[in-house]
Design an enzyme around this catalytic site. Structure first.
Site, PDB file in Angstrom:
ATOM      1  CB  THR A 138      -0.921   0.003   1.228  1.00 15.55           C
ATOM      2  OG1 THR A 138      -0.148  -0.295   2.408  1.00 15.55           O
ATOM      3  CG2 THR A 138      -2.027  -1.030   1.070  1.00 15.55           C
ATOM      4  CD  GLU A 227       0.296   7.102   3.701  1.00 13.83           C
ATOM      5  OE1 GLU A 227      -0.413   7.753   2.925  1.00 13.83           O
ATOM      6  OE2 GLU A 227       1.520   7.313   3.850  1.00 13.83           O
ATOM      7  CG  LEU A 230      -3.061   0.598   5.589  1.00 12.06           C
ATOM      8  CD1 LEU A 230      -3.489   1.682   4.609  1.00 12.06           C
ATOM      9  CD2 LEU A 230      -3.963  -0.623   5.443  1.00 12.06           C
ATOM     10  CG  HIS A 231       3.956   0.600   4.444  1.00 14.06           C
ATOM     11  ND1 HIS A 231       5.030   1.424   4.220  1.00 14.06           N
ATOM     12  CD2 HIS A 231       3.159   0.746   3.360  1.00 14.06           C
ATOM     13  CE1 HIS A 231       4.900   2.031   3.054  1.00 14.06           C
ATOM     14  NE2 HIS A 231       3.762   1.648   2.524  1.00 14.06           N
ATOM     15  CB  ALA A 232       2.743  -3.185  10.032  1.00 14.79           C
TER      16      ALA A 232
END
Length: 250
Positions: A138, A227, A230-232
């Site tokens: 993402t 964000e 979401l990256h995790a």
């Protein structure tokens, strides 16, 4: 004004600083060196009482190609998060107005970095893309905030979900609220605007920028936090590493 081999800083007119990214080896990708030099440049320029505006540009047909393959690998491996290298908000947090003369391609984070400027100018021939999802993860760097803010939610959603490439002339047809000019006219137009700004009192420019940027500065941290979360989640997929290895640079 001090310059480095990859970031040149000149003063083409009174009150105007021109910051030129010129890392030809890496196509102005976000190497540690470029991040350090740009961060240092903006920190220094923002304290200059004699300056009234900054123009940020690239070289030839590149504005910035965004994250490096090594950087994406490190993100995948959890060695850092993008907030550790805050390049995305240098223009937003600069006290004086910043004009992004995006004469060349703006790829991923490189495109996003330009959108954080107060005034954005694109080139008809150049490619602009928020291509994070090309690699299966993402968007980051405040993309989910600034791209809809500057381009509108419909076009921004399409750009981020599809990770497609868009020429400046197509974005112009789609109604982006920026000047879109032939590449060889972008910097000239930016410098004309900069000279116009430099005729105004610095205190007034700083006060107005602070007023206009305040809502963006207030809203951005919540999007950054989301964000990172979401990256995790999305960086953990094996497919992401495979895409970084096979698709990068294509």
């Amino acid at each position: 004004m001090t310059s480095s081999p990859i970031v040149a800083i000149t003063e083409p007119a009174a009150g105007v600083a021109l910051v030129t990214m010129q890392d030809r080896i890496h196509k102005n990708a976000f190497t540690d060196a470029l991040i350090a030099e740009l961060t240092r440049a903006f920190a220094a320029l923002g304290t200059r009482a004699d300056l009234k505006t900054v123009v940020l540009t690239g070289y030839d047909n590149y504005f910035s190609s965004g994250g490096t393959q090594e950087g994406l690998r490190d993100l995948f491996d959890g060695k850092f998060v993008f907030t550790d290298r805050d390049l995305y908000s240098v223009a937003l947090n600069c006290p004086i107005p910043v004009i992004a003369a995006m004469q060349g391609h703006g790829i991923g984070g490189g495109f996003v970095m330009g959108l954080f400027a107060d005034i954005v100018i694109l080139a008809r021939e150049s490619v602009y893309t928020a291509n994070f999802m090309r690699y299966g993860f993402t968007p980051g760097m405040g993309s989910t905030f600034i791209v809809p803010e500057k381009l509108g939610i419909a076009l921004a959603g399409e750009m981020m979900l599809s990770a497609a490439n868009y020429r400046g002339e197509e974005l112009q047809r789609r109604g982006v609220p920026f000047a879109v000019l032939p590449r060889d006219q972008v910097l000239m137009h930016a410098l004309e605007l900069a000279r116009s700004l430099a005729q105004k009192p610095r205190m007034s420019l700083v006060a107005l920028k602070d007023h206009l940027a305040a809502p963006l500065r207030q809203k951005l941290p919540a999007f950054i936090e989301q964000e990172v979360a979401l990256h995790a989640l999305t960086f953990q997929q094996p497919e992401v590493r495979e895409r970084i290895e096979t698709l990068f640079g294509q």
